[in-house]
Design a protein around this motif. Structure first.
Motif, mmCIF file in Angstrom:
data_model
loop_
_atom_site.group_PDB
_atom_site.id
_atom_site.type_symbol
_atom_site.label_atom_id
_atom_site.label_comp_id
_atom_site.label_asym_id
_atom_site.label_seq_id
_atom_site.Cartn_x
_atom_site.Cartn_y
_atom_site.Cartn_z
ATOM 1 N N GLU A 1 74.023 -21.827 -74.866
ATOM 2 C CA GLU A 1 72.964 -20.969 -74.333
ATOM 3 C C GLU A 1 72.923 -21.030 -72.810
ATOM 4 O OE1 GLU A 1 68.126 -20.389 -74.554
ATOM 5 O OE2 GLU A 1 69.106 -21.694 -76.008
ATOM 6 N N TYR A 2 73.078 -22.237 -72.258
ATOM 7 C CA TYR A 2 73.088 -22.392 -70.803
ATOM 8 C C TYR A 2 74.214 -21.553 -70.194
ATOM 9 C CZ TYR A 2 73.705 -24.353 -66.191
ATOM 10 O OH TYR A 2 73.856 -24.476 -64.835
ATOM 11 N N ILE A 3 75.398 -21.649 -70.770
ATOM 12 C CA ILE A 3 76.550 -20.905 -70.250
ATOM 13 C C ILE A 3 76.310 -19.400 -70.367
ATOM 14 C CG2 ILE A 3 78.986 -20.350 -70.675
ATOM 15 C CD1 ILE A 3 79.363 -23.355 -71.370
ATOM 16 N N LEU A 4 75.841 -18.957 -71.523
ATOM 17 C CA LEU A 4 75.631 -17.524 -71.748
ATOM 18 C C LEU A 4 74.541 -16.945 -70.855
ATOM 19 C CD1 LEU A 4 75.982 -17.447 -75.621
ATOM 20 C CD2 LEU A 4 77.604 -16.524 -73.932
ATOM 21 N N ASN A 5 73.601 -17.764 -70.411
ATOM 22 C CA ASN A 5 72.496 -17.272 -69.586
ATOM 23 C C ASN A 5 72.810 -17.224 -68.097
ATOM 24 O OD1 ASN A 5 70.670 -16.618 -71.604
ATOM 25 N ND2 ASN A 5 69.965 -18.721 -71.766
ATOM 26 N N GLN A 6 73.995 -17.652 -67.689
ATOM 27 C CA GLN A 6 74.361 -17.559 -66.275
ATOM 28 C C GLN A 6 74.584 -16.093 -65.925
ATOM 29 O OE1 GLN A 6 74.084 -20.414 -64.382
ATOM 30 N NE2 GLN A 6 73.312 -21.017 -66.375
ATOM 31 N N LYS A 7 74.139 -15.684 -64.778
ATOM 32 C CA LYS A 7 74.133 -14.260 -64.401
ATOM 33 C C LYS A 7 75.261 -13.870 -63.449
ATOM 34 C CE LYS A 7 70.405 -13.646 -66.763
ATOM 35 N NZ LYS A 7 70.574 -13.355 -68.155
ATOM 36 N N ARG A 8 76.388 -14.537 -63.549
ATOM 37 C CA ARG A 8 77.528 -14.191 -62.701
ATOM 38 C C ARG A 8 78.537 -13.411 -63.537
ATOM 39 N NH1 ARG A 8 75.715 -19.058 -62.193
ATOM 40 N NH2 ARG A 8 75.178 -19.901 -60.183
ATOM 41 N N ASN A 9 79.319 -12.570 -62.881
ATOM 42 C CA ASN A 9 80.398 -11.863 -63.562
ATOM 43 C C ASN A 9 81.617 -11.834 -62.659
ATOM 44 O OD1 ASN A 9 79.499 -10.828 -66.214
ATOM 45 N ND2 ASN A 9 77.869 -9.928 -64.971
ATOM 46 N N TYR A 10 82.757 -12.253 -63.219
ATOM 47 C CA TYR A 10 83.999 -12.301 -62.473
ATOM 48 C C TYR A 10 85.037 -11.418 -63.150
ATOM 49 C CZ TYR A 10 81.874 -16.191 -60.047
ATOM 50 O OH TYR A 10 81.027 -16.957 -59.298
ATOM 51 N N ASP A 11 86.041 -11.087 -62.394
ATOM 52 C CA ASP A 11 87.151 -10.285 -62.895
ATOM 53 C C ASP A 11 87.812 -11.025 -64.057
ATOM 54 O OD1 ASP A 11 89.647 -9.100 -63.331
ATOM 55 O OD2 ASP A 11 89.921 -8.623 -61.215
ATOM 56 N N LEU A 12 87.857 -10.380 -65.226
ATOM 57 C CA LEU A 12 88.419 -11.034 -66.407
ATOM 58 C C LEU A 12 89.896 -11.363 -66.235
ATOM 59 C CD1 LEU A 12 86.670 -9.202 -69.375
ATOM 60 C CD2 LEU A 12 86.203 -11.469 -68.437
ATOM 61 N N GLU A 13 90.611 -10.609 -65.423
ATOM 62 C CA GLU A 13 92.039 -10.905 -65.204
ATOM 63 C C GLU A 13 92.211 -12.244 -64.489
ATOM 64 O OE1 GLU A 13 94.621 -9.315 -66.602
ATOM 65 O OE2 GLU A 13 93.023 -8.173 -67.575
ATOM 66 N N ILE A 14 91.321 -12.538 -63.549
ATOM 67 C CA ILE A 14 91.373 -13.828 -62.850
ATOM 68 C C ILE A 14 91.075 -14.961 -63.830
ATOM 69 C CG2 ILE A 14 90.254 -15.246 -61.073
ATOM 70 C CD1 ILE A 14 89.772 -12.614 -59.528
ATOM 71 N N LEU A 15 90.081 -14.756 -64.681
ATOM 72 C CA LEU A 15 89.714 -15.780 -65.658
ATOM 73 C C LEU A 15 90.817 -15.969 -66.707
ATOM 74 C CD1 LEU A 15 86.007 -14.732 -65.882
ATOM 75 C CD2 LEU A 15 86.882 -16.847 -64.883
ATOM 76 N N LYS A 16 91.467 -14.877 -67.095
ATOM 77 C CA LYS A 16 92.595 -14.987 -68.023
ATOM 78 C C LYS A 16 93.713 -15.802 -67.395
ATOM 79 C CE LYS A 16 92.112 -10.653 -70.516
ATOM 80 N NZ LYS A 16 92.748 -9.353 -70.784
ATOM 81 N N LYS A 17 93.955 -15.579 -66.101
ATOM 82 C CA LYS A 17 94.989 -16.345 -65.403
ATOM 83 C C LYS A 17 94.650 -17.834 -65.435
ATOM 84 C CE LYS A 17 97.517 -16.757 -61.052
ATOM 85 N NZ LYS A 17 98.719 -17.195 -61.712
ATOM 86 N N ALA A 18 93.387 -18.170 -65.214
ATOM 87 C CA ALA A 18 92.969 -19.574 -65.271
ATOM 88 C C ALA A 18 93.234 -20.149 -66.659
ATOM 89 C CB ALA A 18 91.489 -19.707 -64.909
ATOM 90 N N ALA A 19 92.896 -19.401 -67.692
ATOM 91 C CA ALA A 19 93.114 -19.874 -69.069
ATOM 92 C C ALA A 19 94.603 -20.049 -69.358
ATOM 93 C CB ALA A 19 92.486 -18.903 -70.062
ATOM 94 N N ILE A 20 95.408 -19.117 -68.899
ATOM 95 C CA ILE A 20 96.857 -19.204 -69.135
ATOM 96 C C ILE A 20 97.445 -20.416 -68.414
ATOM 97 C CG2 ILE A 20 99.044 -18.055 -68.589
ATOM 98 C CD1 ILE A 20 97.527 -15.387 -69.257
ATOM 99 N N GLU A 21 96.972 -20.695 -67.201
ATOM 100 C CA GLU A 21 97.475 -21.858 -66.456
ATOM 101 C C GLU A 21 97.087 -23.170 -67.131
ATOM 102 O OE1 GLU A 21 99.664 -21.831 -64.173
ATOM 103 O OE2 GLU A 21 99.615 -19.703 -63.657
ATOM 104 N N LEU A 22 95.950 -23.192 -67.815
ATOM 105 C CA LEU A 22 95.500 -24.414 -68.483
ATOM 106 C C LEU A 22 96.096 -24.585 -69.882
ATOM 107 C CD1 LEU A 22 91.741 -24.500 -67.477
ATOM 108 C CD2 LEU A 22 93.598 -25.918 -66.617
ATOM 109 N N GLU A 23 96.582 -23.509 -70.470
ATOM 110 C CA GLU A 23 97.061 -23.530 -71.855
ATOM 111 C C GLU A 23 98.057 -24.645 -72.164
ATOM 112 O OE1 GLU A 23 99.458 -22.913 -75.233
ATOM 113 O OE2 GLU A 23 100.223 -22.463 -73.234
ATOM 114 N N PRO A 24 99.042 -24.934 -71.304
ATOM 115 C CA PRO A 24 99.983 -26.011 -71.644
ATOM 116 C C PRO A 24 99.334 -27.389 -71.794
ATOM 117 C CG PRO A 24 100.840 -24.683 -69.835
ATOM 118 C CD PRO A 24 99.429 -24.254 -70.066
#
Length: 133
Positions: free
Chosen positions: A99-122
């Motif tokens: 709930e804490y995470i979902l209630n944060q009012k920021r929005n970022y470019d999903l492509e940047i966030l996908k890149k972060a997830a891909i870099e962490l995947e290994p």
């Protein structure tokens, strides 16, 4: 644990502490025998260090440094009490983290966030991706 979502990157340190704690700045004290004693291990320093190391790692991989990172210490046990409010991180019960995470009012470019997830995947034991459009 790391959670990446449209409102930022969240680094979560989970602890199973019990008892009574006092937070002053980034210092933690536990209550025993009628007085507070500084803890030998400090979840605040641990989660803040992990957050900064993750941010540095992702920046070296080209992830935009303007992404917001939030450090969270989550306690598994209901038998802990904490007084004092930290400034650089949050202290939560695990069931309140989503709930804490979902209630944060920021929005970022999903492509940047996908890149972060891909870099962490290994380095992940488990990786989930939910694309809500």
């Amino acid at each position: 644990m790391v959670v990446i979502g449209p409102n930022g990157i969240f680094v979560i340190e989970t602890k199973n502490y019990t008892g009574k704690y006092l937070i002053k700045g980034n210092n933690w004290f536990y209550y025993k025998n009628g007085k507070y004693h500084e803890t030998k291990t400090n979840p605040a320093k641990q989660v803040l260090r992990n957050t900064m190391e993750l941010k540095s790692f992702l920046e070296t991989k080209g992830v935009d440094s303007s992404i917001w990172y939030q450090a969270i210490v989550a306690f598994k046990s209901y038998s802990f009490k904490v007084s004092g409010k930290p400034k650089a991180y949050r202290v939560l019960l695990p069931q309140t983290v989503p709930e804490y995470i979902l209630n944060q009012k920021r929005n970022y470019d999903l492509e940047i966030l996908k890149k972060a997830a891909i870099e962490l995947e290994p380095y992940c034991v488990e990786l989930s991706f939910l694309n809500k459009q």
